[in-house]
Design an enzyme around this catalytic site. Structure first.
Site, PDB file in Angstrom:
ATOM      1  N   GLY A  37       0.840  -1.200   0.000  1.00 61.61           N
ATOM      2  CA  GLY A  37       0.000   0.000   0.000  1.00 61.61           C
ATOM      3  C   GLY A  37       0.866   1.237   0.000  1.00 61.61           C
ATOM      4  N   TYR A 154      -6.467  -8.006   3.613  1.00 59.31           N
ATOM      5  CA  TYR A 154      -5.492  -8.721   4.451  1.00 59.31           C
ATOM      6  C   TYR A 154      -5.409 -10.211   4.109  1.00 59.31           C
ATOM      7  CZ  TYR A 154      -5.017  -4.711   7.680  1.00 59.31           C
ATOM      8  OH  TYR A 154      -4.762  -3.482   8.242  1.00 59.31           O
ATOM      9  N   HIS A 211      -1.395   2.474  17.267  1.00 61.76           N
ATOM     10  CA  HIS A 211      -0.322   3.458  17.455  1.00 61.76           C
ATOM     11  C   HIS A 211      -0.415   4.176  18.802  1.00 61.76           C
ATOM     12  CE1 HIS A 211      -3.327   6.390  15.934  1.00 61.76           C
ATOM     13  NE2 HIS A 211      -2.626   7.282  16.608  1.00 61.76           N
ATOM     14  N   HIS A 273      -8.127   2.342  20.637  1.00 60.01           N
ATOM     15  CA  HIS A 273      -7.202   3.268  21.304  1.00 60.01           C
ATOM     16  C   HIS A 273      -7.525   3.459  22.781  1.00 60.01           C
ATOM     17  CE1 HIS A 273      -5.698   3.953  17.399  1.00 60.01           C
ATOM     18  NE2 HIS A 273      -6.399   5.015  17.060  1.00 60.01           N
ATOM     19  N   LYS A 359     -15.622  14.083  17.378  1.00 60.57           N
ATOM     20  CA  LYS A 359     -15.092  14.940  16.323  1.00 60.57           C
ATOM     21  C   LYS A 359     -15.871  16.251  16.299  1.00 60.57           C
ATOM     22  CE  LYS A 359     -13.284  11.403  13.187  1.00 60.57           C
ATOM     23  NZ  LYS A 359     -11.932  12.004  13.099  1.00 60.57           N
ATOM     24  N   TYR A 401       0.036  16.215  35.309  1.00 56.34           N
ATOM     25  CA  TYR A 401      -0.056  17.179  36.403  1.00 56.34           C
ATOM     26  C   TYR A 401      -1.089  16.712  37.419  1.00 56.34           C
ATOM     27  CZ  TYR A 401      -4.004  19.135  33.659  1.00 56.34           C
ATOM     28  OH  TYR A 401      -5.157  19.315  32.946  1.00 56.34           O
ATOM     29  N   SER A 423       5.604  19.122  32.593  1.00 58.88           N
ATOM     30  CA  SER A 423       5.365  19.341  31.168  1.00 58.88           C
ATOM     31  C   SER A 423       6.631  18.980  30.412  1.00 58.88           C
ATOM     32  CB  SER A 423       4.976  20.792  30.900  1.00 58.88           C
ATOM     33  OG  SER A 423       3.684  21.056  31.400  1.00 58.88           O
ATOM     34  N   TRP A 509      -5.961  24.523  33.217  1.00 58.41           N
ATOM     35  CA  TRP A 509      -4.528  24.190  33.162  1.00 58.41           C
ATOM     36  C   TRP A 509      -3.905  24.886  31.961  1.00 58.41           C
ATOM     37  CZ3 TRP A 509      -1.821  20.939  29.499  1.00 58.41           C
ATOM     38  CH2 TRP A 509      -0.472  20.731  29.826  1.00 58.41           C
TER      39      TRP A 509
END
Length: 514
Positions: A37, A154, A211, A273, A359, A401, A423, A509
Site C-alpha cells: 500500500g 489482508y 499506534h 485506542h 469529532k 499534572y 510538562s 490548566w
C-alpha cells in the site's frame, strides 16, 4: 554527524537475538522492509516518515536494510520517491536534503495486484536479489511486511506472502507482518479475520498495531503506576472515584466521510485506542516486563468488564456531518460517544471508567483524568473548588499534572486549586519525543510484542463492544445532534455527573512556556 556514522554506532542496539536450539545467536542477515500500500496516505504520512527517522537515528543501517514499496499503482522507483519526499523533511532532520536523498535510494518499488501471484513473485525476486547482494546466508535474512492497506485485502495479501515471499527461518531469520486497525467490524468479523491470518502465520509473527500504545505518555503508564510508592496504595476503589479517558478533535471528517461512516467513532477510536489505555490504567502488576506477562494482565482486565448498559451511553452526531456527499443522507453513524465501562474485580468494583471521544468539538486533546474522592472532614470548606485529579495529557503538549488544593498566597487562610506539573517540553528541553510509529516499527524489528494486540486480547475487546455496536447498526440507538465546535451533546455532561464526575469550574490548566 552523518547518517552513515550514526548507523555504525547504533548497530549493536539495532541487532536482536534469536533462540536456535539451546543457544541464543545474533541475527546476522540483512533486513528487508516491505510496505504494502506504498502509494496510499498512511504509507506516505506515517510509515515512510517513521522509517526515515529511524534511519536518521541509526536504527536502519544502509549496509543491511533495504525498503520495498508495493502497490497496484504503476509508477517508477523515482515517482514513488518523489511522492513521499515532501513528507520526510521536518525539523527533526539534522541535514534534510542529504539525509532524505540517501534514504530514498534505499527504496525500490514493485507494482502488482494484491491477489495475484505475478506481483508477489516479482517482489520476492527483488527481495532475494537484495539479500544476495548483502551476502546473507540463506535463512538468516529478515523480512518485515507492513500492511498499510484496508483490512478487506489482508487475507489475500497474507496468502500471497505465505506462498511466495516467506523467508526460511532455520538460521535465525524471520518473516513478520504488521497489520493496521480496524481489525474487523465486530466480534464475528474480527474472529474470521484472525482465523484466516492465523492459518497462515503463527501468533509471534503477527503484529497488530495500535499506534496509541507507542505514544510516550502511554508507555509511561506502567512506570508511573508500578515504580512510584505513593501511587500504589491510592490506585484503587477506596481512593479513586472515577477515571476518564478522553479523545477530542476540533475538526470533522473532512474528506474521509465515506470511510468514517463505515465505522463510526466507537470502532475508530474507543474500541481500540481508548480501551488499550484503559487496560494499562486498570491492570494489575505483571510478574515481569516480558511482553506476554503484560498482555496477560491486559486480557484479565478486558474479561472483567461488565456488559455495557444502554443508559450509560450517549451518542452524538455533529450538525453538517451528513452534508458530506460521501455520507448517506440518513446516516445513523455517531461522531461522538460517551460510554461508561465498569470493571468487576476487587480493585475497581464501583469505579466508572468513562470513555469519551468525538469529532468537531471545541478543542483537540487526548488525556487520562483520574479523579480522587472528596477529602473526608473538609475543614477548609474547599469541596466546591474541585477534587484532586491526576491528569496525563497524551497529546498535544505532553504532560502530567496533579490538581490539588493549596493555600492562596497572602494573609488570609483561603484555598485555591493549583497543580504540580511535569510538562515535557519544559522539563526535557532538547529531547525529541519519538513518533509512535517509529517506536512500534522498531519494536517489530526487535521482536518485542509488548505494545501490540494479542489475538485473545482483540477478541475480549470486541466482546465488550459488539452488542452495543449491533444495536447502533440496527438503528435501535440514535445519535443526538450537536453543534460543531461545542462540547458535544449536553446529555453527555449529564451522564458524567450521574457517574460521579465533578467538574472543576474556574480552573484551567495552562501549559508552561519556556
Amino acid at each position: 554527524m552523518g547518517s552513515g556514522e550514526w548507523c555504525l554506532q547504533k548497530r549493536d542496539s539495532f541487532k536482536s537475538e534469536t533462540l536456535v536450539g539451546n543457544e541464543t545467536v545474533p541475527e546476522i542477515g540483512c533486513l528487508s522492509i516491505i510496505v504494502l500500500g506504498a502509494s496510499g496516505d498512511l504509507a506516505k504520512k506515517k510509515t515512510f516518515p517513521a522509517l526515515f527517522h529511524l534511519y536518521c537515528q541509526g536504527f536502519l543501517p544502509p549496509i543491511e536494510v533495504h525498503i520495498f514499496g508495493y502497490a497496484r499503482t504503476k509508477i517508477s522507483d523515482d515517482e514513488l520517491r518523489n511522492r513521499i519526499r515532501g513528507y520526510l523533511v521536518s525539523e527533526r532532520s539534522a541535514s534534510p536534503s542529504k539525509d532524505v536523498s540517501k534514504f530514498l535510494q534505499l527504496i525500490k518499488y514493485v507494482s502488482g495486484s494484491y491477489d495475484a501471484a505475478e506481483g508477489f513473485q516479482m517482489l520476492d525476486k527483488e527481495i532475494s536479489k537484495h539479500e544476495t547482494s548483502k551476502n546473507s546466508l540463506e535463512g538468516s535474512s529478515r523480512r518485515l511486511f507492513y500492511l498499510a492497506l484496508p483490512p478487506s485485502v489482508y487475507p489475500s495479501v497474507c496468502r500471497m506472502i505465505r506462498r511466495y515471499c516467506m523467508n526460511k527461518s532455520n538460521l535465525s531469520g524471520w518473516t513478520r507482518i504488521v497489520v493496521e486497525k480496524p481489525f474487523g467490524r465486530d466480534l464475528g468479523s474480527a474472529e474470521e479475520l484472525s482465523s484466516q491470518i492465523g492459518e497462515l502465520f503463527d501468533e509471534p509473527q503477527i503484529y497488530r498495531i495500535d499506534h496509541y500504545l507507542g505514544k510516550e505518555l502511554v508507555q509511561n503508564l506502567l512506570v508511573l503506576r508500578f515504580a512510584n510508592r505513593f501511587f500504589l496504595p491510592l490506585w484503587n476503589r477506596d481512593n479513586i472515584d472515577n477515571v476518564q479517558i478522553v479523545f477530542r478533535e476540533d475538526f470533522g471528517t473532512e474528506g474521509r466521510g465515506g470511510y468514517f461512516d463505515e465505522y463510526g467513532i466507537i470502532r475508530d477510536i474507543i474500541q481500540n485506542h481508548l480501551l488499550q489505555v484503559l487496560c494499562l490504567v486498570a491492570m494489575e502488576k505483571p510478574v515481569s516486563l516480558k511482553p506476554e506477562r503484560i498482555r496477560d494482565e491486559k486480557v484479565k482486565v478486558l474479561q472483567s468488564v461488565l456488559p455495557i448498559k444502554d443508559e450509560e451511553v450517549v451518542l452524538g452526531q455533529y450538525e453538517g456531518y451528513r452534508d458530506d456527499p460521501t455520507v448517506p443522507d440518513h446516516s445513523n453513524t455517531p461522531t461522538f460517544a460517551t460510554v461508561i465501562l465498569r470493571i468487576h474485580n476487587e480493585r475497581w468494583e464501583g469505579v466508572p471508567f468513562i470513555l469519551k471521544a468525538g469529532k468537531a468539538l471545541n478543542s483537540r486533546k487526548a488525556e487520562i483524568r483520574v479523579q480522587f474522592k472528596d477529602v473526608p472532614g473538609d475543614i477548609f470548606k474547599c469541596k466546591k473548588q474541585g477534587r484532586n485529579e491526576f491528569v496525563i495529557r497524551l497529546q498535544p503538549s505532553e504532560a502530567m499534572y496533579m490538581k490539588l488544593m493549596v493555600k492562596q498566597p497572602g494573609l488570609e487562610m483561603s484555598t485555591v486549586q493549583s497543580e504540580l506539573d511535569l510538562s515535557y517540553r519544559q522539563r526535557y528541553q532538547g529531547v525529541t519525543i519519538p513518533e509512535a510509529y517509529e517506536r512500534l516499527i522498531l519494536d517489530t524489528i526487535r521482536g518485542d510484542q509488548q505494545h501490540f494486540v494479542r489475538r485473545d486480547e482483540l477478541k475480549a475487546a470486541w466482546e465488550i463492544f459488539t452488542p452495543l455496536l449491533h444495536r447502533i447498526d440496527n438503528g435501535e440507538m440514535k445519535p443526538i445532534p450537536y453543534q460543531a465546535g461545542s462540547r458535544g451533546p449536553a446529555e453527555a455532561d449529564e451522564l458524567l455527573e450521574k457517574a460521579g464526575y465533578v467538574q472543576t469550574h474556574g480552573y484551567i490548566w495552562i501549559p508552561p512556556t519556556l
